[in-house]
Scaffold this active site. Structure first.
Site, PDB file in Angstrom:
ATOM      1  CG  LEU A  54     -27.139  23.197  -4.213  1.00  0.00           C
ATOM      2  CD1 LEU A  54     -26.023  24.225  -4.026  1.00  0.00           C
ATOM      3  CD2 LEU A  54     -26.736  21.852  -3.636  1.00  0.00           C
ATOM      4  CG  ASP A  75     -34.616   9.109  -5.308  1.00  0.00           C
ATOM      5  OD1 ASP A  75     -34.029   9.019  -6.398  1.00  0.00           O
ATOM      6  OD2 ASP A  75     -34.667  10.163  -4.642  1.00  0.00           O
ATOM      7  CG  HIS A 121     -28.574   6.638  -8.539  1.00  0.00           C
ATOM      8  ND1 HIS A 121     -29.870   6.721  -8.991  1.00  0.00           N
ATOM      9  CD2 HIS A 121     -28.484   7.559  -7.540  1.00  0.00           C
ATOM     10  CE1 HIS A 121     -30.524   7.644  -8.317  1.00  0.00           C
ATOM     11  NE2 HIS A 121     -29.708   8.171  -7.426  1.00  0.00           N
ATOM     12  CE  LYS A 139     -31.750  15.682 -11.421  1.00  0.00           C
ATOM     13  NZ  LYS A 139     -31.757  15.405  -9.974  1.00  0.00           N
ATOM     14  CD  GLU A 196     -27.855  14.582 -12.217  1.00  0.00           C
ATOM     15  OE1 GLU A 196     -28.381  15.552 -11.642  1.00  0.00           O
ATOM     16  OE2 GLU A 196     -26.620  14.409 -12.270  1.00  0.00           O
ATOM     17  CD  GLU A 225     -34.424  17.724  -9.946  1.00  0.00           C
ATOM     18  OE1 GLU A 225     -33.371  17.207  -9.512  1.00  0.00           O
ATOM     19  OE2 GLU A 225     -35.442  17.068 -10.201  1.00  0.00           O
ATOM     20  CG  ASN A 226     -34.700  23.245  -5.764  1.00  0.00           C
ATOM     21  OD1 ASN A 226     -35.699  22.604  -6.097  1.00  0.00           O
ATOM     22  ND2 ASN A 226     -34.239  23.253  -4.521  1.00  0.00           N
ATOM     23  CG  ASP A 245     -26.099  11.524  -2.442  1.00  0.00           C
ATOM     24  OD1 ASP A 245     -27.154  12.024  -2.848  1.00  0.00           O
ATOM     25  OD2 ASP A 245     -25.352  10.830  -3.151  1.00  0.00           O
ATOM     26  CB  THR A 258     -30.863  20.021 -11.964  1.00  0.00           C
ATOM     27  OG1 THR A 258     -30.761  20.420 -10.605  1.00  0.00           O
ATOM     28  CG2 THR A 258     -29.483  19.940 -12.567  1.00  0.00           C
ATOM     29  CG  HIS A 286     -23.390  25.556 -12.693  1.00  0.00           C
ATOM     30  ND1 HIS A 286     -22.493  26.348 -12.011  1.00  0.00           N
ATOM     31  CD2 HIS A 286     -23.936  24.737 -11.767  1.00  0.00           C
ATOM     32  CE1 HIS A 286     -22.490  26.020 -10.732  1.00  0.00           C
ATOM     33  NE2 HIS A 286     -23.371  25.032 -10.551  1.00  0.00           N
TER      34      HIS A 286
END
Length: 606
Positions: free
Chosen positions: A469, A139, A179, A381, A272, A466-467, A187, A428, A386
């Protein structure tokens, strides 16, 4: 369905080596971004099913399809590329290679703009390189670099980090992070927006996203100010553009050295393309539906104008969308036969999602001009929303700005926009299986991944992921492998479907623990189809070429067409090149226990 701004100006610009680029900008006060829908009835009547009073036609279950049968589509999803002839079995396998990146810690550059723990990071980067990882992601925080005042940029710490990455033999994915860090899942540190932005917000809090109750989210500027000169004479879009221009100028040597493979453009909270509809700092908890974020005075005025043009000046923003932790059935908007299905609700959702898409398109158009000619790829992104995906309302997706329903495709329009700018769609939650998630919240992350990746492939763009978590178990890794090559390995060359890259979240001491890192190195090897690290992307069909200027805007019909629901491409149930328990007895036992625990947890969630 509308996305693109009619007043975006495309200009011929010099290549990456040129540092002075002139930008022609739209005048928000004389012409607002957005497609004019006044003539959509005459041009796309066959696409209509619902009338929204002349402003636009929505629902978009059109009878037109650019796609053919799924079987023929799959063969055409990968653009033809000129590569060296595959003259050995090894090279044929290499065509299945998926590069692996690892996200660096959120605070690898501290909040006060210091590259701390240099020796530790160097040691960790060398460990990643020894594990044959292709590169890292980082980032690049707006709140750090431009902290000291408008156009006062300090890239020194990041330049030192990037040079270290280069010395360690790794590639780099850089995120333009516009952001705040803090207040979202995962975070671990707090990096606010620049102080001078927050000071403007103190006197004008409407520069931030606002919910129906008036709560402000200082995580990201509302897209309502994208084209308003409220920041010392600059608009939000101009601020983002100036930041990216300064980045390119200060990192020109590293761009020319081809250190950077991707520049991911932050388009919203957590980087995102979405609204900040489910903020933990405002009390949201999983699996709440979140709240609409369009009640700042600027977006309220834009909605009123749009409703008036549609012949409904009496329409207001929704007042029945519920609270952050509601379930869909608790609300008038999302309950069965709720407001989201009536004329006013459809009009609102079309406007709400179009504003988000227009926001992303405009910033990507600027990014394309900034990095024009550079051998680097743009990326954006999309969030993996989900929960409530299996509910008829798709409530959390709708509050986030993804107008996705069972009879309306919400992600392919995003992919179509990205195709205009030669951008990668980064998604993600690749590690998640449906069986691991709450049935009560109607979660289906694997189905969502399948839909979104298919949307990208249908638009002939590269998709990466990407994952969501941190996971260290083989079950999660094998799920990521399955998504990376949904139909398995093609031993005769390029597979029908394949992701262009995987980024693991995230580098940490826990990842580098002996057992965890031992398994991680195996996932890298499997992503590389049991081949050694390979430094030539063209060999595995991932050429990094000079960035071309964005393609022309799409017509209304083409954008409407993208909302037509089409079945996703079929995915295999399991990967054909996974990590077996036999590879590691201790790891197999750990996976067994972890899966057993997950089964107990899922029982209590039901």
């Amino acid at each position: 369905m509308s996305v693109l701004m009619t007043n975006l100006v495309r200009s011929n610009l010099p290549g990456c080596s040129e540092h002075q680029i002139g930008f022609q900008r739209s005048n928000f006060l004389t012409k607002k971004p957005g497609v004019d829908f006044s003539d959509i009835n005459s041009r796309s009547r066959h696409l209509e099913q619902q009338n929204v009073a002349g402003y636009c036609r929505i629902n978009c279950s059109s009878s037109i399809s650019r796609t053919q049968a799924v079987s023929s589509e799959i063969s055409s999803t990968t653009p033809e590329l000129k590569v060296e002839e595959l003259d050995s079995s090894k090279e044929k396998m290499l065509a299945n290679y998926v590069p692996v990146f690892v996200m660096l810690p959120l605070d690898v550059i501290t909040g006060d703009n210091v590259f701390a723990n240099v020796s530790k990071i160097e040691k960790q980067l060398k460990q990643l390189r020894e594990a044959e990882v292709d590169g890292v992601m980082v980032d690049v925080w707006w709140g750090i670099v431009e902290a000291n005042g408008p156009k006062v940029y300090d890239w020194g710490a990041y330049k030192s980090l990037f040079e270290l990455v280069k010395r360690c033999g790794l590639k780099l994915q850089a995120i333009m992070s516009f952001h705040r860090c803090g207040g979202n899942v995962g975070d671990s540190v707090t990096i606010p927006l620049p102080k001078w932005i927050l000071e403007i917000g103190e006197s004008n809090p409407d520069i931030f996203y606002t919910d129906q109750s008036g709560n402000r989210d200082t995580e990201y500027l509302t897209l309502g100010v994208d084209n308003l000169p409220l920041f010392g004479g600059r608009t939000a879009i101009e601020i983002y553009t100036d930041y990216m221009k300064s980045f390119r100028e200060n990192m020109s040597d590293l761009l020319e050295a081809e250190l950077l493979s991707d520049v991911e453009v932050g388009l919203g909270p957590a980087g995102e393309l979405r609204y900040p509809s489910y903020q933990e700092n405002l009390g949201w908890k999983f699996p709440g539906i979140g709240e609409f974020q369009c009640y700042d005075k600027y977006l309220k005025a834009e909605f009123k104008e749009a409703a008036t043009l549609a012949g409904h000046p009496e329409w207001e923003l929704p007042d029945d969308g519920g609270k952050y932790n509601d379930k869909p059935g608790d609300t008038g908007f999302f309950r069965p036969k709720g407001s989201y299905q009536n004329e006013k609700g459809k009009f609102f959702l079309t406007w709400y999602s179009n504003k988000l898409l227009s926001h992303g398109d405009q910033i990507l158009d600027e990014a394309n001009q900034v990095f024009l000619g550079c051998k680097v790829k743009l990326a954006a992104k999309v969030s993996g929303i989900h929960w409530w995906y299996k509910d008829e309302s798709h409530a959390t997706e709708l509050t986030s700005g993804y107008y996705n329903l069972n009879d309306r495709e919400g992600y392919r329009p995003i992919a179509r926009i990205l195709s205009r700018h030669y951008a990668i769609l980064n998604f993600t939650c690749l590690e998640m299986r449906n069986s691991e998630q709450s049935r009560a919240a109607k979660c289906a992350p694997a189905d969502l991944v399948q839909q979104v990746l298919s949307a990208g492939w249908r638009e002939n763009i590269e998709v990466a992921g990407e994952n969501a978590l941190p996971r260290y178990d083989k079950t999660a890794y094998n799920q990521m492998l399955k998504n990376a090559r949904p139909n398995g390995v093609n031993r005769d060359g390029q597979p029908k479907l394949r992701m262009s890259g995987i980024t693991y979240l995230r580098l940490s001491d826990k990842l580098l623990q002996q057992e965890n890192f031992k398994i991680f190195k195996k996932i890298v090897k499997k992503m590389h189809v049991d081949q050694e690290f390979y430094p030539v992307p063209t060999k595995y069909y991932y050429p990094i070429v000079p960035l071309e200027r964005s393609k022309p805007k799409f017509s209304v019909e083409e954008l409407l067409e993208a909302t037509e629901p089409v079945k996703p491409f079929p995915f295999d149930a399991e990967t054909d090149m996974g990590i077996d328990d036999e590879d590691d007895t201790a790891g197999g036992l750990a996976d067994f226990l972890r899966n057993l625990i997950n089964q107990f947890i899922s029982i209590f969630k039901r």
